[in-house]
Design an enzyme around this catalytic site. Structure first.
Site, PDB file in Angstrom:
ATOM      1  N   LYS A 280       0.813  -1.213   0.000  1.00  0.00           N
ATOM      2  CA  LYS A 280       0.000   0.000   0.000  1.00  0.00           C
ATOM      3  C   LYS A 280       0.845   1.262   0.000  1.00  0.00           C
ATOM      4  CE  LYS A 280      -3.796  -2.257   2.470  1.00  0.00           C
ATOM      5  NZ  LYS A 280      -4.571  -2.318   3.734  1.00  0.00           N
ATOM      6  N   ASP A 517      -0.951  63.940 -51.277  1.00  0.00           N
ATOM      7  CA  ASP A 517      -0.540  62.538 -51.126  1.00  0.00           C
ATOM      8  C   ASP A 517       0.590  62.360 -50.117  1.00  0.00           C
ATOM      9  OD1 ASP A 517       1.339  63.771 -52.716  1.00  0.00           O
ATOM     10  OD2 ASP A 517       1.178  62.363 -54.390  1.00  0.00           O
ATOM     11  N   GLU A 566       6.707  70.254 -48.543  1.00  0.00           N
ATOM     12  CA  GLU A 566       7.097  70.030 -49.952  1.00  0.00           C
ATOM     13  C   GLU A 566       8.577  69.644 -49.958  1.00  0.00           C
ATOM     14  OE1 GLU A 566       5.607  69.751 -52.680  1.00  0.00           O
ATOM     15  OE2 GLU A 566       3.581  70.494 -52.253  1.00  0.00           O
ATOM     16  N   CYS A 579      14.437  71.258 -62.182  1.00  0.00           N
ATOM     17  CA  CYS A 579      13.348  70.544 -61.514  1.00  0.00           C
ATOM     18  C   CYS A 579      12.025  70.942 -62.151  1.00  0.00           C
ATOM     19  CB  CYS A 579      13.345  70.882 -60.026  1.00  0.00           C
ATOM     20  SG  CYS A 579      12.074  70.005 -59.080  1.00  0.00           S
TER      21      CYS A 579
END
Length: 722
Positions: A280, A517, A566, A579
């Site tokens: 046991k 954008d 910019e 540019c």
């Protein structure tokens, strides 16, 4: 004293229910007993300790010289499911009086037994702190549910393995209240094997038994499938009889089904069989020696997959009771132990082997760690435990429509080549996207925008998306307050002084926002990208042109005449190329897609572009992509052009750092990845030391223009102002 905020000894109650949990708790109890200046120990004994059929194992606690403060008879005999429930109820009835009398500061509870659940429940409801030993582990039966339930009741946790620690964290337990200590029983195991063991073997198995020539069997019922576990035990005994080796069989625990298993043992005459010794209980110190020197251990006890690994003894784990446990290589699993032959084959494979010793469950130093952990407990801290929940997705639902539909925006991107419309959800997911070539005239373009938006709005209904408004991203200078494109880029013809808000709002009956954008790209980063949560950052778009957006103090900067950011027209050379803006030496004149295309055409006209592995079909225009391809294939002139373009962009970024001093610069667009390393080099060479640590990254957003257009709508719905 070494305790945080405690001016007295810590009163610790250790409650033990059975022989198995005492083997883990005893080392802690011995440790507490050796430090009386810090701790007062109360021992409560209950469960199967007090039952004769299970060996009256409370005696070994007395033999270890511990004073048992309380004995509680809590087991309702019957060994079935109802008896287990009744035993928990009986313990819950008896424990309050004991805890009221002892008044412990903390209760130590072990493992996953039903008795332990009663202990944890009582302590939690009586506002007693709980330290749970061996939480976070996974076995494979109802024990898992009980173990995890105790975890949720416990205030502090001592775990044995790294995986168990991670499981506890995943269960939202506070990491600061988790101690990875190892198993306390290992403190005894790892110093036990060298003791005199032959006398112990002879005492339990007979004088004629040799080391490594016997088996230890320990099998318990599986409460979720009692019938199958009894059948498996019967097959195990048949296999052991056939294997014909001396075997020590321990009686099962008190779980439902144990009575039937004992009947199987007696039916087969195990208690009187010459090859078997049925017992046991074996004292833990002796049990250690028996398993350490056995030829094999068989059954489904946690001891087999945990403690026995410390000795490298072969183990056969039967069924599913321990299937989730971490094990060493000494364990052979027989998950479907449904035939005697399978178990017999496993015995032939494992018996007599010697495996490497495993320390998965401990290194022998658990108790000192646990005692130190106990001393650190501050009794002045609030008793209410806190759970560390992971972040949950923001709930934006406000009414029934929001619950049933996905809140979304219509996003429009007006590019130099294409016109795109998308349905974008609140999470930044593009639900559906529509693309058409951008017409050359104003009339064709405005009609196409209206047509595409009407079709997308109708499709949104089918997709269960609720459109809150329309956001438009376009090139050029925009007055966002009026929704008017003031001046467009040369890429979008007939697009100056154009009112976009009125026709769209009148047609769709929705609010409309319009912006540049570059600004949209910055807003996309603020809401969905790498700028989320940052107070100050700058976005640079590298595409057909060069644009950008500035976020300062969490807000987008438009400027007094809507000309802020910019960034493509920052001058980086007084005698640079012309540019499109009418000036020369701008970043855009060097680093834009148009500028690279211009240089690519020059090389191609001089037959200096193409290298081996390249070709340009006659009907295909030379583009910036051809220049990039040539540079990758080793074209020195193409590489020089790209380096010059990247240098120009880098000088522009240096000017931005010196002017705005942002915390982050985000390069967006198709050319960003080709420029990032050159830009960082220029910053190191040209920037002031105070800004050289500012991070420059490539955007991970696929459609920043569309997402930025959508963010204008979606931010408004969460009460941001534009």
């Amino acid at each position: 004293m070494e305790k945080n905020g405690n001016n007295r000894k810590l009163r610790v109650c250790v409650a033990t229910c059975n022989r198995a949990d005492y083997s883990k708790l005893a080392p802690i109890m011995f440790g507490i007993k050796t430090e009386p200046e810090f701790f007062e120990l109360d021992v409560v004994v209950l469960g199967s300790h007090l039952i004769d059929d299970y060996g009256n194992t409370y005696r070994m606690i007395e033999q270890d010289d511990f004073d048992i403060n309380t004995r509680l008879h809590t087991i309702v005999r019957g060994e079935d499911e109802a008896a287990m429930v009744e035993s928990v109820g009986l313990a819950l009835v008896k424990l309050p009086d004991v805890l009221n009398r002892l008044k412990p500061d903390i209760m130590i509870v072990h493992g996953d037994r039903f008795d332990a659940l009663a202990l944890a429940t009582s302590a939690a409801l009586m506002n007693i702190r709980i330290l749970h030993i061996e939480g976070g582990e996974v076995s494979g039966t109802i024990d898992d549910s009980i173990r995890h339930a105790i975890t949720k009741l416990a205030h502090y946790h001592v775990c044995c393995t790294r995986s168990a620690e991670q499981h506890l964290i995943s269960m939202c337990e506070d990491h600061d209240r988790i101690l990875l200590a190892g198993c306390p029983s290992y403190d005894k195991l790892l110093s036990a094997k060298n003791k005199d063991y032959m006398s112990i073997i002879r005492m339990w198995l007979g004088d004629d038994v040799k080391c490594k020539d016997y088996i230890v069997a320990l099998q318990h019922p599986v409460t979720t499938d009692i019938k199958h576990s009894i059948k498996m035990f019967e097959l195990t005994l048949d296999a052991l009889i056939s294997f014909n080796k001396r075997t020590l069989v321990l009686f099962p625990n008190i779980d439902a089904g144990s009575k039937e298993m004992v009947r199987v043992m007696r039916k087969k005459g195990i208690e009187h069989h010459p090859n078997f010794r049925a017992v046991k209980h074996v004292p833990f110190d002796q049990f250690i020696q028996l398993v350490a020197h056995a030829g094999c251990m068989i059954g489904n006890s946690s001891c087999g997959v945990r403690e026995v690994g410390a000795f490298g003894t072969p183990v056969i784990n039967l069924g599913t009771r321990q299937i989730g446990r971490e094990t060493g290589e000494n364990v052979l699993h027989v998950r479907d132990a449904d035939t005697q032959d399978k178990i017999l084959q496993a015995l032939h494979l494992q018996f007599g082997k010697q495996y490497p010793c495993s320390k998965i469950y401990g290194d022998g130093n658990a108790v000192p760690r646990i005692l130190k952990f106990l001393k650190s407990i501050d009794l002045q801290e609030p008793l209410q435990k806190k759970f560390c929940f992971p972040p949950v997705k923001e709930n934006i639902s406000q009414d029934i429509d929001h619950i049933l539909e996905t809140l979304s925006a219509l996003a429009v991107d007006l590019g130099g080549t294409n016109l795109r419309v998308a349905i974008v959800s609140m999470k930044g997911e593009i639900v559906k996207k529509y693309t058409q070539f951008n017409p050359k005239t104003y009339e064709e373009r405005i009609n196409l925008i209206l047509q595409m938006c009407v079709e997308a709005a109708a499709e949104a209904v089918k997709l269960n998306c609720r459109i809150l408004g329309v956001g438009i991203s376009t090139g050029g200078r925009v007055n966002p307050q009026e929704g008017i494109v003031l001046h467009s880029t040369k890429l979008i013809q007939e697009w100056n002084s154009v009112d976009l808000r009125t026709p769209l709002s009148d047609t769709l009956h929705l609010p409309v926002w319009v912006d540049n954008d570059g600004n949209c790209a910055a807003m996309a980063e603020r809401k969905f990208g790498q700028g989320k949560g940052l107070e100050n950052f700058v976005t640079l778009i590298t595409g057909t042109g060069i644009g950008g957006g500035i976020i300062h103090q969490h807000e987008l900067i438009h400027g007094s005449s809507f000309c802020a950011a910019e960034l493509g027209h920052l001058v980086v050379s007084l005698d640079g190329p012309d540019c499109s803006c009418g000036s020369h030496g701008c970043i855009e004149a060097y680093a834009s897609g148009m500028a690279l295309q211009r240089e690519a055409k020059k090389l191609h006209d001089e037959d200096l572009l193409l290298v081996e592995g390249m070709s340009v079909p006659k009907d295909e225009a030379v583009s910036a992509l051809h220049l990039i391809q040539a540079a990758k294939l080793g074209n020195a002139k193409a590489q020089s052009i790209l380096r010059t373009a990247g240098t120009a962009l880098g000088l522009g970024v240096v000017n931005i750092l010196h002017t705005m001093n942002p915390s982050l610069v985000i390069l967006s667009g198709v050319l960003a990845s080709h420029y990032i390393h050159i830009v960082k080099d220029i910053i190191r060479q040209q920037a002031l030391s105070s800004v050289q640590d500012v991070d420059v990254v490539v955007s991970d957003l696929v459609d920043p223009a569309l997402l930025g257009a959508a963010s204008m709508v979606l931010d408004y719905t969460t009460r941001r102002i534009h």
